[in-house]
Design a protein around this motif. Structure first.
Motif, PDB file in Angstrom:
ATOM      1  N   ASN A 164      18.173  53.131   3.647  1.00 45.76           N
ATOM      2  CA  ASN A 164      18.930  53.053   4.902  1.00 45.76           C
ATOM      3  C   ASN A 164      18.866  51.689   5.568  1.00 45.76           C
ATOM      4  O   ASN A 164      19.620  51.425   6.504  1.00 45.76           O
ATOM      5  CB  ASN A 164      18.438  54.125   5.873  1.00 45.76           C
ATOM      6  N   ASP A 165      17.966  50.818   5.117  1.00 44.91           N
ATOM      7  CA  ASP A 165      17.918  49.487   5.723  1.00 44.91           C
ATOM      8  C   ASP A 165      18.912  48.526   5.079  1.00 44.91           C
ATOM      9  O   ASP A 165      19.008  47.367   5.478  1.00 44.91           O
ATOM     10  CB  ASP A 165      16.504  48.914   5.656  1.00 44.91           C
ATOM     11  N   TYR A 166      19.635  48.974   4.055  1.00 37.01           N
ATOM     12  CA  TYR A 166      20.675  48.199   3.370  1.00 37.01           C
ATOM     13  C   TYR A 166      20.138  46.960   2.644  1.00 37.01           C
ATOM     14  O   TYR A 166      20.920  46.156   2.143  1.00 37.01           O
ATOM     15  CB  TYR A 166      21.781  47.748   4.346  1.00 37.01           C
ATOM     16  N   SER A 167      18.834  46.801   2.573  1.00 37.95           N
ATOM     17  CA  SER A 167      18.281  45.588   1.969  1.00 37.95           C
ATOM     18  C   SER A 167      17.185  45.854   0.948  1.00 37.95           C
ATOM     19  O   SER A 167      16.881  44.976   0.144  1.00 37.95           O
ATOM     20  CB  SER A 167      17.735  44.654   3.051  1.00 37.95           C
ATOM     21  N   SER A 168      16.599  47.032   0.947  1.00 39.76           N
ATOM     22  CA  SER A 168      15.490  47.331   0.037  1.00 39.76           C
ATOM     23  C   SER A 168      16.011  47.838  -1.298  1.00 39.76           C
ATOM     24  O   SER A 168      17.050  48.512  -1.373  1.00 39.76           O
ATOM     25  CB  SER A 168      14.559  48.390   0.649  1.00 39.76           C
ATOM     26  N   GLN A 188      23.938  53.468  -6.507  1.00 45.17           N
ATOM     27  CA  GLN A 188      24.491  53.772  -5.182  1.00 45.17           C
ATOM     28  C   GLN A 188      23.948  52.822  -4.114  1.00 45.17           C
ATOM     29  O   GLN A 188      24.414  52.836  -2.981  1.00 45.17           O
ATOM     30  CB  GLN A 188      24.148  55.228  -4.815  1.00 45.17           C
ATOM     31  N   ASN A 189      22.984  51.992  -4.479  1.00 40.43           N
ATOM     32  CA  ASN A 189      22.299  51.121  -3.522  1.00 40.43           C
ATOM     33  C   ASN A 189      22.648  49.670  -3.828  1.00 40.43           C
ATOM     34  O   ASN A 189      22.311  49.149  -4.900  1.00 40.43           O
ATOM     35  CB  ASN A 189      20.789  51.334  -3.625  1.00 40.43           C
ATOM     36  N   PHE A 190      23.344  48.997  -2.912  1.00 39.92           N
ATOM     37  CA  PHE A 190      23.832  47.650  -3.201  1.00 39.92           C
ATOM     38  C   PHE A 190      22.714  46.652  -3.515  1.00 39.92           C
ATOM     39  O   PHE A 190      22.882  45.818  -4.415  1.00 39.92           O
ATOM     40  CB  PHE A 190      24.698  47.136  -2.052  1.00 39.92           C
ATOM     41  N   PRO A 191      21.561  46.676  -2.846  1.00 43.03           N
ATOM     42  CA  PRO A 191      20.503  45.744  -3.236  1.00 43.03           C
ATOM     43  C   PRO A 191      20.076  45.908  -4.695  1.00 43.03           C
ATOM     44  O   PRO A 191      19.727  44.914  -5.352  1.00 43.03           O
ATOM     45  CB  PRO A 191      19.365  46.094  -2.270  1.00 43.03           C
TER      46      PRO A 191
END
Length: 894
Positions: free
Chosen positions: A395-399, A476-479
């Motif tokens: 949810n932090d969009y960075s991890s 599903q997670n951009f990072p």
């Protein structure tokens, strides 16, 4: 009841013999476990006792027969790798037919320009499988591996056999084998139809070479390119283990021995080769009856190319290349019984596909010493790996969400078919997890691992050999995907998986191992005489793998645009070659040790012209491998393929389409507005990337002038001082799509500070310089860099690109088109630079919108010609040569 009690006692003893993963990785076990417990038989079904021996290893038994497929032409002696090891490795999912919805679909959503069904292939096909094969392994994959939409099948049952199928008979002629075989009776197949029971098989007694009989399979190749070659045959009681197959590819000859004591009645992969268009003896497969053994050789169909999906579901095929479909459909085309791929009787292809991957492994391995209790094709597969990506997001969009592995130990009372403990699967899964964390963290700073699941999943439950599921990262997670779409990450992850498999398999057999080397660098070719060149390169040591040191090298040679040969061993880091006049020689080098062979260097070329007094040095500065451009703000994130589609290692089947939804607030939403949602305009297309062979394109064009010699080198050889530019009258620096994009895991700069100094010195000494590339101007942004552009290259750039609708360039008395859009034949210059002349330079080439594409400087001090697009992107071969002749005429004049 007595039999059941005995089973429990044995299983408990097996489990008690297991030890921790760390001890397994660091030292061999001296635990003897007898095989064959579950089959209640001393010999695996259908096996000869000569094919295996009891051994003090974790298996308790050792396969000692011949390897399923052996490349007899490869000059590599691997003693501490994976020779005679047979592995099953499959990328996840694939296109399937959803019966409830009545159409074909992906098993996972289109996110971040790909889908899991496509993404995992881009790790397994170009990286992992070649690494395992370079270590000597035979690798089976249940999905089609060939990224090739064309397919040609030649069979003895074809109605029109001449000139494609020709039998040549001597003392032991070919005759009908009296068993079922392959026949292509229809173009498409409905559920349950098996092409491997609709035809016949040919058979011949073995013979010596003088009295050989042979069959020639000569395809009519629809388009020049690379094609996988598959053969088929029948396994009979007196089949030999060294059936000879000869592949002629563009006139080159590669010999294979196939162990026909196993694997009959399916497609058997030999390798992937370059073939010319048309029907020719230069491009064919020949099977002979030559053998050192007394027995028979059988031969059935031969297949060239992966092809299009041909399994029809409710009246329709997928319409996509077979390699993009799920394993279920490839299994049917490969002759597997319906029980392998059709347990749900056509009602649930999704579930059948998941189970097919493991059941194909069991079907092939059944009857071998590693799966003795199942009837099958007796291929000694001993490990199964399913490579996936996972769902989930941070949810932090960075991890980074990270890696997960899965095994299943609580099944069949904790034992596999041979009787060994399922805890070996847990050892393998644990090693995959923590080895990847170590290797990726060493390479990129840090990497997250999640958990080891010991749970009931099909691909870790069903295989009857040690197995694991590897969830590489979250699609599903951009990072995660910022890493995942970078080819350097894929290579590093694949190398980690290969090393884990190497250590695990070696540990299972109590044998030593050596990690295969990394590719050499600093490759360069320079003339030492009128028609003699010296090739030099440098070893690259793997700082994390002490054993991965090269001990020798293999030099591969291609002549006049033909196929590369099978290589010649070289003991040192240099060799000399004598060139024939006006013939273009191309070279690649690999590093070798006891563990196997590295990936190759870039391709370099050289040619000499009779009477030439000047040599052009072609410098390859296009090394870039990259994900698409990254778009990231406080509210949005994703890949912007329109700005820059990135650069893959060779062609890729991994793109589904451009990302269209970037809103972070919609993370985890599976719809057209969900973060990462992407189109499907690229699905089914094999998009060209960096083939690392463009010095050859340049050399061919320069040689068309009929005046000069050509040498070539890597940009690293120039920067390291191995090549002195002042030794050459003219330098051709090709930069392709090289640029420092700011997001790639490795830094690529069109002109490093060192190269700027070297080119400055070269021009100040009167050199003649040709430079071409898409980002020559736009990659130079500081005041110092802009000064270099203006003062040395004589160009200015304001960050402009011509409209993408303009593919035509005019000037120098001609006009030509360049590759501007993604395609299957050549990488595209999607955003070439507009160049403006500086000082007394002038515009020599114009884009279709009238802006500058090429700038020439005709000074008294030096001459230069700078192109804002890659020279090799000129589509027409004849136009490309004509443009180069014009450039050479300009640069070389006194």
């Amino acid at each position: 009841m007595k039999k059941k009690i005995l089973y429990i006692v044995i299983s408990t003893a097996l489990l008690a013999g297991c030890i921790s993963q760390r001890r397994f990785i660091n030292q061999p076990r001296n635990v003897e476990i007898r095989s064959g417990i579950l089959s209640n038989a001393g010999t695996p079904i259908g096996a000869s006792k000569r094919e295996y021996v009891s051994r003090n290893s974790n298996w308790g038994v050792e396969y000692t027969g011949e390897q399923w497929v052996r490349n007899m032409s490869k000059p590599v002696n691997i003693t501490e790798g994976l020779v005679n090891r047979h592995l099953s490795v499959t990328p996840s999912h694939g296109r399937y037919y959803d019966r409830g919805k009545g159409y074909w679909k992906w098993q996972r959503p289109e996110l971040f320009c790909t889908t899991e069904d496509l993404f995992t292939q881009t790790i397994v096909i170009p990286y992992l499988i070649p690494m395992l094969e370079n270590a000597g392994a035979t690798v089976f994959t249940s999905r089609e591996r060939d990224w090739q939409r064309n397919e040609v099948v030649i069979d003895n049952d074809d109605s029109s056999r001449q000139p494609y199928y020709i039998e040549t008979n001597t003392n032991h002629p070919w005759r009908d084998a009296g068993v079922e075989g392959f026949a292509s009776r229809r173009g498409e197949y409905i559920n349950g139809e098996n092409p491997f029971v609709e035809g016949t098989v040919r058979i011949a007694r073995t013979s010596n070479r003088r009295n050989k009989s042979f069959i020639t399979y000569k395809p009519n190749i629809p388009k020049e390119g690379r094609y996988a070659v598959y053969v088929s045959y029948a396994t009979l009681p007196n089949s030999v283990d060294d059936a000879e197959y000869i592949v002629y590819h563009k006139g080159k000859k590669t010999v294979f021995h196939v162990n026909q004591k196993m694997g009959g009645g399916t497609w058997v992969y030999l390798g992937t080769f370059g073939f010319e268009q048309g029907c020719s003896a230069r491009n064919c497969v020949v099977v002979t009856n030559v053998s050192d053994k007394n027995g028979v050789v059988t031969s059935d169909a031969v297949r060239f190319g992966g092809g299009m999906g041909n399994i029809k579901r409710e009246g329709t095929t997928s319409g996509l290349p077979r390699c993009l479909e799920g394993s279920r459909y490839n299994a049917q085309w490969s002759g597997a019984p319906a029980s392998v791929y059709n347990a749900k009787e056509g009602q649930d292809d999704y579930t059948d596909d998941i189970n097919t991957r493991s059941r194909m492994t069991n079907w092939l391995a059944g009857g071998s010493c590693y799966v003795p209790g199942i009837t099958g094709l007796r291929v000694p597969l001993e490990l199964s790996l399913a490579v996936h990506s996972d769902a989930g997001f941070c949810n932090d969009y960075s991890s980074v969400f990270g890696t997960l592995t899965i095994c299943t130990t609580d099944f069949h009372n904790g034992v596999l078919n041979s009787g060994i403990s399922r805890n070996y699967s847990k050892d393998f899964a644990t090693s995959l997890l923590y080895d990847s964390q170590r290797d990726l963290s060493n390479a990129f700073g840090s990497w997250t691992v999640r958990k080891l699941y010991d749970r009931n999943y099909s691909e870790s439950r069903l295989p009857e050999v040690p197995s694991a599921i590897l969830e590489t990262l979250s699609h599903q997670n951009f990072p995660d995907m910022k890493y995942g779409q970078d080819p350097n990450f894929k290579f590093t992850f694949a190398r980690s998986i290969y090393k884990t498999i190497l250590r695990f398999v070696s540990g299972m057999h109590n044998t030593p191992y050596t990690v295969q080397p990394l590719a050499p660098d600093g490759f360069n070719i320079q003339f030492t005489g009128r028609n003699r060149v010296r090739l030099r390169w440098k070893a690259v040591n793997d700082k994390n793998e002490p054993s991965a040191k090269p001990t020798s090298y293999i030099l591969y040679t291609a002549v006049s645009g033909g196929e590369f040969d099978n290589g010649q061993p070289v003991n040192g880091t240099s060799c000399q070659i004598e060139l024939q006049p006006d013939i273009i020689y191309s070279f690649r080098v690999t590093a070798v040790n006891k563990g196997g062979e590295s990936f190759p260097t870039e391709q370099l070329s050289a040619a000499c012209h009779e009477g030439a007094t000047r040599t052009v040095m072609v410098v390859n500065g296009f090394r870039r491998l990259s994900s698409p451009a990254i778009h990231e703000t406080d509210s949005e994130q994703g890949f912007n393929m329109a700005a820059d589609p990135g650069v893959t290692y060779g062609s890729t089947a991994g793109w589904c389409g451009e990302q269209t939804a970037f809103d972070k607030n919609n993370i985890g939403v599976i719809s057209s507005t969900g973060l990462g949602f992407s189109g499907n305009e690229l699905q089914g297309k094999f998009i060209a990337g960096n083939d690392f062979n463009y010095t050859t394109t340049h050399a061919e064009a320069i040689m068309s002038a009929g005046k000069y010699n050509v040498a070539s080198c890597s940009v690293k050889a120039v920067e390291n001082g191995e090549v002195n530019l002042d030794d050459y009258y003219c330098v051709d620096l090709l930069l392709g799509l090289e640029k420092d994009d700011g997001h790639s895991l490795l830094r690529y700069k069109s002109f490093s500070s060192k190269m700027q100094r070297l080119l400055t010195d070269y021009t100040h000494s009167g050199g003649r310089l040709l430079v071409s590339g898409s980002y020559i101007g736009s990659d130079m942004t500081t005041d110092t860099e802009k000064d270099f552009l203006r003062n040395i290259l004589k160009v200015n750039n304001n960050g402009e690109s011509p409209s993408r609708y303009h593919t035509n360039i005019t000037g120098m008395g001609t006009s030509f088109d360049i590759y501007r859009t993604l395609n299957e034949d050549h990488y595209a210059a999607t955003s070439p630079d507009v160049l403006h002349p500086a000082g007394s330079a002038f515009c020599a080439l114009l884009y279709g919108d009238g802006r500058g594409a090429g700038v020439a400087y005709d000074g008294r001090d030096y001459k230069s010609f700078v192109m804002g697009f890659p020279f090799e992107c000129i589509i027409s071969h004849s136009k490309r040569n004509a443009v180069m002749r014009g450039i050479m005429s300009f640069l070389m004049k006194d």
